[in-house]
Design a protein around this motif. Structure first.
Motif, short mmCIF file in Angstrom:
data_model
loop_
_atom_site.label_atom_id
_atom_site.label_comp_id
_atom_site.label_asym_id
_atom_site.label_seq_id
_atom_site.Cartn_x
_atom_site.Cartn_y
_atom_site.Cartn_z
N GLU A 194 20.37 18.75 -6.15
CA GLU A 194 18.95 19.01 -5.90
C GLU A 194 18.38 17.90 -5.01
OE1 GLU A 194 16.45 20.24 -9.17
OE2 GLU A 194 14.66 19.95 -7.93
N ILE A 195 17.76 18.32 -3.92
CA ILE A 195 17.17 17.35 -2.98
C ILE A 195 15.67 17.27 -3.22
CG2 ILE A 195 16.88 16.78 -0.54
CD1 ILE A 195 19.32 18.56 0.05
N GLY A 196 15.16 16.05 -3.34
CA GLY A 196 13.73 15.87 -3.63
C GLY A 196 13.43 16.33 -5.05
N VAL A 197 14.21 15.82 -5.99
CA VAL A 197 14.16 16.33 -7.37
C VAL A 197 12.82 16.03 -8.06
CG1 VAL A 197 15.17 14.26 -8.42
CG2 VAL A 197 15.45 16.46 -9.55
N GLY A 198 12.12 14.98 -7.62
CA GLY A 198 10.84 14.63 -8.25
C GLY A 198 11.01 14.36 -9.73
N HIS A 219 9.84 5.89 -7.80
CA HIS A 219 8.88 5.99 -8.91
C HIS A 219 8.99 7.30 -9.69
CE1 HIS A 219 7.26 2.27 -7.62
NE2 HIS A 219 7.01 2.74 -6.42
N PHE A 220 9.82 8.23 -9.19
CA PHE A 220 10.05 9.45 -9.96
C PHE A 220 11.03 9.23 -11.10
CE2 PHE A 220 8.26 11.81 -6.32
CZ PHE A 220 7.39 12.63 -7.03
N LYS A 221 11.79 8.11 -11.03
CA LYS A 221 12.87 7.90 -12.01
C LYS A 221 12.39 8.03 -13.45
CE LYS A 221 16.04 5.00 -9.40
NZ LYS A 221 16.63 3.67 -9.24
N GLN A 222 11.24 7.39 -13.77
CA GLN A 222 10.79 7.39 -15.16
C GLN A 222 10.52 8.82 -15.66
OE1 GLN A 222 6.70 5.96 -15.78
NE2 GLN A 222 6.58 5.49 -13.60
N VAL A 224 0.85 -1.20 0.00
CA VAL A 224 0.00 0.00 0.00
C VAL A 224 0.89 1.24 0.00
CG1 VAL A 224 -1.63 1.37 1.38
CG2 VAL A 224 -2.03 -1.07 1.06
N GLY A 225 1.98 1.19 0.81
CA GLY A 225 2.93 2.30 0.85
C GLY A 225 3.53 2.53 -0.52
N ASP A 226 3.89 1.44 -1.20
CA ASP A 226 4.50 1.55 -2.51
C ASP A 226 3.51 2.14 -3.53
OD1 ASP A 226 6.92 1.02 -4.00
OD2 ASP A 226 5.62 -0.27 -5.21
N LEU A 227 2.27 1.67 -3.42
CA LEU A 227 1.22 2.18 -4.31
C LEU A 227 1.03 3.69 -4.11
CD1 LEU A 227 -0.69 -0.50 -5.32
CD2 LEU A 227 -2.27 1.40 -5.17
N ARG A 228 1.07 4.12 -2.84
CA ARG A 228 0.92 5.56 -2.54
C ARG A 228 2.06 6.36 -3.15
NH1 ARG A 228 1.15 6.11 3.35
NH2 ARG A 228 1.31 8.31 2.88
N ARG A 229 3.29 5.80 -3.06
CA ARG A 229 4.45 6.53 -3.63
C ARG A 229 4.33 6.60 -5.16
NH1 ARG A 229 7.21 4.07 0.66
NH2 ARG A 229 7.75 2.28 -0.61
N ARG A 230 3.83 5.48 -5.75
CA ARG A 230 3.65 5.45 -7.21
C ARG A 230 2.62 6.50 -7.64
NH1 ARG A 230 5.00 1.35 -10.79
NH2 ARG A 230 5.51 -0.11 -9.15
N TRP A 231 1.50 6.53 -6.89
CA TRP A 231 0.44 7.50 -7.20
C TRP A 231 0.97 8.92 -7.05
CZ3 TRP A 231 -3.26 11.11 -7.46
CH2 TRP A 231 -3.42 11.99 -6.38
N PHE A 232 1.79 9.16 -6.00
CA PHE A 232 2.28 10.50 -5.74
C PHE A 232 3.19 10.98 -6.88
CE2 PHE A 232 5.07 13.64 -3.60
CZ PHE A 232 4.09 14.58 -3.34
N ALA A 233 4.04 10.07 -7.39
CA ALA A 233 4.93 10.45 -8.51
C ALA A 233 4.08 10.84 -9.73
CB ALA A 233 5.87 9.29 -8.84
#
Ligand SMILES: C[S@@+](CC[C@H](N)C(=O)[O-])C[C@H]1O[C@@H](n2cnc3c(N)ncnc32)[C@H](O)[C@@H]1O
Length: 268
Positions: free
Chosen positions: A92-96, A118-121, A38-47
């Motif tokens: 840059e920190i938290g580059v998103g 999940h921001f990598k892509q 669920v945590g991973d899904l939330r991070r994916r959604w946030f990206a």
């Protein structure tokens, strides 16, 4: 009588636990696994959300950044090998997704840190558009723990819209001071708690309610609407801090909540 009943209840409860121990263990494990995914899904959604936000809502923030980063192109690197090319060593920190590329001078060497893989892509897609910047792969780490970035190793640290989400603000600030070369600069732009509580008392109340209830941090990957890190910044040991609180012009019905902002620069 009550004592006998309690003892009976305890012993039958123990019996039930030992009879069902395997099922209980499986359920606990399932819960732990689910919590992770669920945590991973939330991070994916946030990206994905930040990628949308950058394109559709963030335009006004980009306008503001032009002003904040204006003197980057005329800055001179503390590192001789970069002085010739006119580039800078930037962290840059938290580059998103990498929304700040357009502000970096040609020949810049860019190191980036972000805890959400999940921001990598999105970041990798974006960096292709800036071949004149030597951008590195995302280091998957928090700003609090970026010990892989050496001391005194960068001219500039950039942080935009990140301090609302970090777990330990003073620790991130101490890390920024550590990695900056003496004389190096820290540029920031953050949304903060409503500061004009006479005119915008309702916004402040909504910010507090959504944050304290945990709703906003849950949906937006630990983002807090009611922070202001200026006090922490001035207490960190920078030789100079220049900061201004202001309201941006975001008109989106929900994201008006992040109109109050803090921008500025601090020098090591
Ligand atoms: C709202 S996004 C902003 C992204 C980008 N800086 C921008 O201006 O568009 C917040 C970013 O902070 C990152 N972040 C969250 N906690 C962090 C931490 N402790 N250290 C570093 N980055 C963090 C998130 O993964 C996300 O990329």
């Amino acid at each position: 009588m009550a004592k006998v009943l309690t003892e009976e209840m305890v012993s039958s409860w123990k019996e039930w636990v030992s009879d069902n121990l395997l099922i209980i263990l499986i359920l606990v494990m399932l819960l732990l696994i689910l919590q992770d995914s669920v945590g991973d899904l939330r991070r994916r959604w946030f990206a994905a959300f930040v990628n949308w936000f950058n394109k559709d809502v963030d335009v006004k923030m980009q306008e503001l950044k032009k002003d904040i980063f204006a003197d980057l192109t005329s800055s001179v690197s503390h590192f001789p090998e970069f002085r010739k090319s006119g580039g800078l060593k930037i962290l840059e920190i938290g580059v998103g997704t990498g929304t700040n590329f357009e502000f970096y001078p040609e020949g810049t060497k860019l190191t980036v840190v972000d805890p959400n893989p999940h921001f990598k892509q999105y970041y990798n897609e974006n960096r292709k558009k800036y071949p004149n910047i030597e951008s590195e792969e995302i280091i998957v780490s928090t700003g609090e723990e970026m010990y892989m970035v050496p001391d005194d190793s960068v001219d500039v640290v950039v942080v935009t819209l990140v301090f609302c989400s970090v777990k330990d603000i003073p620790r991130v600030l101490r890390q920024i001071l550590r990695v900056l070369v003496p004389g190096g600069k820290f540029y920031f732009l953050e949304h903060i708690a409503e500061f004009d509580t006479t005119r915008h008392a309702l916004r402040r109340r909504i910010q507090n309610t959504l944050t304290k209830s945990g709703v906003w941090p849950f949906v937006f990957d630990n983002c807090h609407l009611n922070r202001d890190f200026l006090k922490d910044l001035t207490g960190t040991g920078f030789s100079m801090v220049k900061a201004v609180r202001f309201h941006n012009h975001i008109t989106h019905p929900i994201f008006q909540l992040i109109q109050p902002c803090l921008k500025g620069v601090a020098v090591k």
